[in-house]
Design a protein around this motif. Structure first.
Motif, mmCIF file in Angstrom:
data_model
loop_
_atom_site.group_PDB
_atom_site.id
_atom_site.type_symbol
_atom_site.label_atom_id
_atom_site.label_comp_id
_atom_site.label_asym_id
_atom_site.label_seq_id
_atom_site.Cartn_x
_atom_site.Cartn_y
_atom_site.Cartn_z
ATOM 1 N N ASP A 200 0.823 -1.209 0.000
ATOM 2 C CA ASP A 200 0.000 0.000 0.000
ATOM 3 C C ASP A 200 0.855 1.255 0.000
ATOM 4 O OD1 ASP A 200 -2.245 -1.560 -0.028
ATOM 5 O OD2 ASP A 200 -2.772 -1.220 2.077
ATOM 6 N N TRP A 201 2.013 1.187 0.667
ATOM 7 C CA TRP A 201 2.933 2.319 0.646
ATOM 8 C C TRP A 201 4.372 1.839 0.750
ATOM 9 C CZ3 TRP A 201 6.101 2.771 4.864
ATOM 10 C CH2 TRP A 201 5.655 2.219 6.079
ATOM 11 N N LEU A 202 5.269 2.682 0.293
ATOM 12 C CA LEU A 202 6.702 2.383 0.286
ATOM 13 C C LEU A 202 7.453 3.660 0.643
ATOM 14 C CD1 LEU A 202 8.680 0.576 -2.525
ATOM 15 C CD2 LEU A 202 9.379 2.834 -1.774
ATOM 16 N N ALA A 203 8.453 3.536 1.502
ATOM 17 C CA ALA A 203 9.211 4.706 1.933
ATOM 18 C C ALA A 203 10.662 4.628 1.481
ATOM 19 C CB ALA A 203 9.159 4.855 3.454
ATOM 20 N N LEU A 204 11.190 5.783 1.110
ATOM 21 C CA LEU A 204 12.596 5.962 0.773
ATOM 22 C C LEU A 204 13.108 7.068 1.685
ATOM 23 C CD1 LEU A 204 14.518 4.867 -1.576
ATOM 24 C CD2 LEU A 204 14.061 7.062 -2.702
ATOM 25 N N ALA A 205 14.099 6.763 2.503
ATOM 26 C CA ALA A 205 14.575 7.725 3.495
ATOM 27 C C ALA A 205 16.078 7.891 3.399
ATOM 28 C CB ALA A 205 14.194 7.280 4.907
ATOM 29 N N GLY A 206 16.519 9.137 3.353
ATOM 30 C CA GLY A 206 17.944 9.365 3.173
ATOM 31 C C GLY A 206 18.478 10.500 4.017
#
Length: 293
Positions: A200-206
């Motif tokens: 349902d959702w996907l996160a990219l964190a940097g």
């Protein structure tokens, strides 16, 4: 690279994104409108255009490597039993006009043209909405209508014989930093665990980019992508983190997507753009708020 039709998206008066409608690009890059730079509310850039690793990556937009054999992604074309090849097969997305322009969004019409023929007509709706003091949401809907008299199909390198390369559709090229971003969903971690799956959702964190004085750039950033319709949620995610940071929603994963004459394909992606590296529960809460009816 500019025109009078370019616009700036704002949240509560603060600029968060610039939309380029008529970029002056060579045909090999499949010229198309795009958003860049997109920033967090604190001003950290979270997009990239024309990076050295993939000159045809253009911020945030819609790119498809195979529309009835025409390349609307840019760069080399993957050919079955041959591999990537330089072909004169590139199309272009041409800005036809705005139906609506506001500080927080727009409605645009585009024509997808290749070999002198219009194949698809697109209606693109983009809106920027504030969520919290440190997060906002980019709501991006596109509808592609087959305007030819014959059936069209949308493919990808995966459907043409390259496993794991089902890119094509909504695509966000993030800014590359020294360290690869973290990738996670509600129940998975890492590029290998998330790529090619449905969530349902996907996160990219940097991390935030380093300052010119060499010091750290702050608390970092997080992008949380969510399919906002049932059709969109059925599309698997295309994810890259180690090679370069990019996230897309795959229109053609296991097989080609057929579009009959007059038929329309609609997808909607809502992306939370947040300052700081979010925990799972924080990402989930912001997504629920962003896609709430």
């Amino acid at each position: 690279m500019t025109s009078a039709d370019n616009l700036v998206l704002r949240v509560a008066g603060r600029p968060v994104g610039r939309y380029v409608t008529r970029p002056e690009l060579p045909a090999r890059l499949a010229p198309r409108p795009y958003l860049h730079p997109v920033t967090t509310l604190a001003g950290t850039a979270v997009t990239e255009v024309g990076p050295a690793d993939h000159a045809h990556h253009l911020g945030v937009g819609v790119a498809v490597p195979d529309v009835e054999g025409h390349n609307f992604w840019g760069g080399r074309t993957f050919v079955r039993d041959r591999g990537p090849a330089e072909l004169d097969d590139h199309g272009a997305q041409r800005h036809a006009g705005f139906q609506l322009r506001d500080p927080d969004g727009f409605v645009e019409e585009l024509r997808w043209v290749a070999a002198g023929t219009e194949l698809l007509r697109e209606r693109r709706t983009v809106a920027a909405t504030g969520l919290t003091a440190t997060a906002w949401a980019l709501d991006f809907t596109f509808s592609l209508t087959n305007v030819t008299a014959a059936p069209l199909s949308i493919g990808s390198p995966a459907t043409n014989g390259r496993p794991g390369a089902a890119y094509g559709g909504f695509f966000w090229r993030a800014r590359k930093e020294a360290a690869a971003p973290r990738v996670f969903t509600a129940d998975r971690d890492g590029e290998a665990g998330v790529h090619g799956t449905r969530a349902d959702w996907l996160a990219l964190a940097g991390p935030a980019p380093a300052r010119q004085d060499g010091a750290g750039g702050g608390a970092g950033w997080t992008l949380v992508f969510a399919g906002a319709t049932e059709d969109t949620r059925r599309d698997p995610w295309f994810v890259r983190a180690a090679e370069y940071p990019g996230v897309g929603s795959s229109l053609a994963h296991a097989g080609r997507l057929a579009v009959p004459p007059g038929g329309t394909v609609v997808r909607r992606i809502v992306t939370v753009v947040a300052d700081g590296v979010l925990a799972r529960d924080e990402a989930a809460a912001l997504v629920r708020r962003a896609v709430a009816p």
